[in-house]
Scaffold this active site. Structure first.
Site, PDB file in Angstrom:
ATOM      1  CG  ASP A  37      -1.749   1.212   1.412  1.00 39.37           C
ATOM      2  OD1 ASP A  37      -2.358   1.634   0.411  1.00 39.37           O
ATOM      3  OD2 ASP A  37      -1.827   1.781   2.514  1.00 39.37           O
ATOM      4  CB  SER A  38       0.149   4.792  -0.527  1.00 41.28           C
ATOM      5  OG  SER A  38      -0.995   4.884   0.304  1.00 41.28           O
TER       6      SER A  38
ATOM      7  CB  CYS B 143      -3.049   0.853  -2.332  1.00 39.26           C
ATOM      8  SG  CYS B 143      -3.126   2.619  -2.685  1.00 39.26           S
TER       9      CYS B 143
ATOM     10  CD  GLU C 253      -1.197   8.818   6.905  1.00 46.22           C
ATOM     11  OE1 GLU C 253      -0.170   8.991   7.565  1.00 46.22           O
ATOM     12  OE2 GLU C 253      -1.463   7.746   6.331  1.00 46.22           O
TER      13      GLU C 253
ATOM     14  CB  CYS D  25      -9.574   5.109   0.680  1.00 46.40           C
ATOM     15  SG  CYS D  25      -7.974   5.610   1.366  1.00 46.40           S
TER      16      CYS D  25
ATOM     17  CG  HIS E 181      -5.536   5.789   4.869  1.00 49.53           C
ATOM     18  ND1 HIS E 181      -4.782   5.209   3.887  1.00 49.53           N
ATOM     19  CD2 HIS E 181      -4.692   6.548   5.606  1.00 49.53           C
ATOM     20  CE1 HIS E 181      -3.527   5.604   4.021  1.00 49.53           C
ATOM     21  NE2 HIS E 181      -3.447   6.419   5.062  1.00 49.53           N
TER      22      HIS E 181
HETATM   23  N1  DGL Z   1      -4.414   3.705   0.876  1.00 46.77           N
HETATM   24  C1  DGL Z   1      -4.746   4.507  -0.271  1.00 46.77           C
HETATM   25  C2  DGL Z   1      -5.956   3.895  -0.998  1.00 46.77           C
HETATM   26  O1  DGL Z   1      -6.443   2.864  -0.629  1.00 46.77           O
HETATM   27  C3  DGL Z   1      -5.097   5.910   0.085  1.00 46.77           C
HETATM   28  C4  DGL Z   1      -4.029   6.772   0.652  1.00 46.77           C
HETATM   29  C5  DGL Z   1      -3.227   7.517  -0.378  1.00 46.77           C
HETATM   30  O2  DGL Z   1      -3.731   8.525  -0.944  1.00 46.77           O
HETATM   31  O3  DGL Z   1      -2.094   7.106  -0.589  1.00 46.77           O
HETATM   32  O4  DGL Z   1      -6.428   4.459  -1.933  1.00 46.77           O
END
Ligand code: DGL
Length: 318
Positions: free
Chosen positions: A19-20, A82, A161, A210, A212
């Site tokens: 993931d990011s 992600c 975050e 997402c 998150h």
């Molecule tokens: N985890 C990323 C997603 O699922 C979102 C966070 C980001 O913008 O990197 O899209």
């Protein structure tokens, strides 16, 4: 070496999940719970987070770099945990790597289609995911009669975050109603701005598009009201991972003791500390992965179209 020995060695190989940043740990955690004998190598690209506002081509490149790094470590499959990465790079990764690659968009879309009764589905996601149209396409591929209403909610990523970086205590406490994270910067005002238009469309199902966002699920639920079902793709994705490994006969045997490894392009100590809260189990150690290592990865050439978009060969979980 005998064939059975080669196969069992293959089955012991880890699953690569990335993931990011920290959000994908919501998916990794679900995979670990569903498949307790599987080892996972997780890469959180914290140094380049967020992916959401970046151009698709750049995110696609990141997906290929991390995929190549994990493939070099002989993972038996890749999970792009992600949504932004899936929308931008899943197809390219499937054409590049010789192992199954699955993303989180198709499983989330499938869960939404199963859930909706009035065939009106909302999606909240990053700008990149919404602009890609990935959810609308995935839902329409499953049921062309479902209408999808998508809203980009980038401030939710910032709020998560921010919450993760707040002091000690459980995540339930950090993201509880009364917590400071919702006072600064007034979560409910932001949430209503984003979600009220969605509510007015009459959706009965909302996809957290997402990785998150599951951390904000109770608060989002409160704004949306009890009639709207909230869908996170984590469980459905874990189910797809299990189905893919089963179909390919590459499930780890019950005798396998899972060993997980956590990598981050950011600060390793911070990743272990914050990641333990997202994963809800302790990450004793995380390792730093230098960006220069990813940026110099040799990406294998892409090959032709593969059937399907998620690499699961049509397997579904009930
Ligand atoms: N985890 C990323 C997603 O699922 C979102 C966070 C980001 O913008 O990197 O899209």
């Amino acid at each position: 070496m005998r064939m059975t020995a080669i196969l069992s060695r293959m089955n012991d190989l880890p699953i690569g999940v990335f993931d990011s940043g920290l959000g994908g740990l919501t998916v990794a955690g679900e995979i670990m719970r569903t498949l307790p004998h599987e080892s996972v190598i997780y890469v959180g690209d914290t140094a380049r987070c967020p992916y959401g506002p970046r151009p698709q081509l750049e995110v696609r490149e990141f997906v290929l770099q991390i995929g190549a790094w994990l493939a070099q470590r002989h993972v038996k499959m890749l999970v792009v945990a992600c949504n932004t990465g899936t929308a931008a790079g899943l197809a390219a990764a499937q054409r590049t790597f010789d192992i199954p690659v699955i993303g989180v968009v198709e499983p989330g879309a499938r869960a939404a289609v199963k859930s909706t009764r009035n065939r009106k589905v909302g999606v909240i996601a990053t700008v990149g995911t919404v602009q890609s149209g990935a959810y609308s396409d995935a839902v329409r591929a499953l049921d062309a009669g479902v209408t999808v209403f998508s809203v980009a909610t980038p401030k939710f990523v910032e709020i998560v975050e921010q919450g993760l970086h707040m002091g000690p205590g459980s995540l339930e406490d950090v993201f509880a109603d009364s917590s400071d994270v919702f006072v600064r910067p007034s979560f409910y005002e932001i949430a209503r701005d984003y979600l009220d238009p969605l509510k007015r469309t009459g959706i009965d199902t909302l996809v957290l598009g997402c990785t998150h966002f599951p951390l904000l699920a109770p608060a989002i639920k409160q704004v949306m009201g009890s009639k709207v079902r909230i869908i996170s793709s984590a469980e459905e994705t874990a189910c797809d991972v299990a189905a893919t490994l089963k179909t390919r006969r590459t499930l780890a045997p019950a005798s396998n003791v899972a060993r997980h490894r956590f990598m981050t392009t950011g600060d390793a100590e911070e990743f272990a500390r914050l990641g333990s809260r997202v994963l809800t189990s302790k990450i004793s150690v995380a390792h730093h992965l230098d960006l220069s290592e990813l940026e110099t990865m040799e990406i294998p050439p892409m090959h032709g179209d593969k059937a399907g978009t998620d690499g699961t060969e049509g397997t579904t979980c009930s």
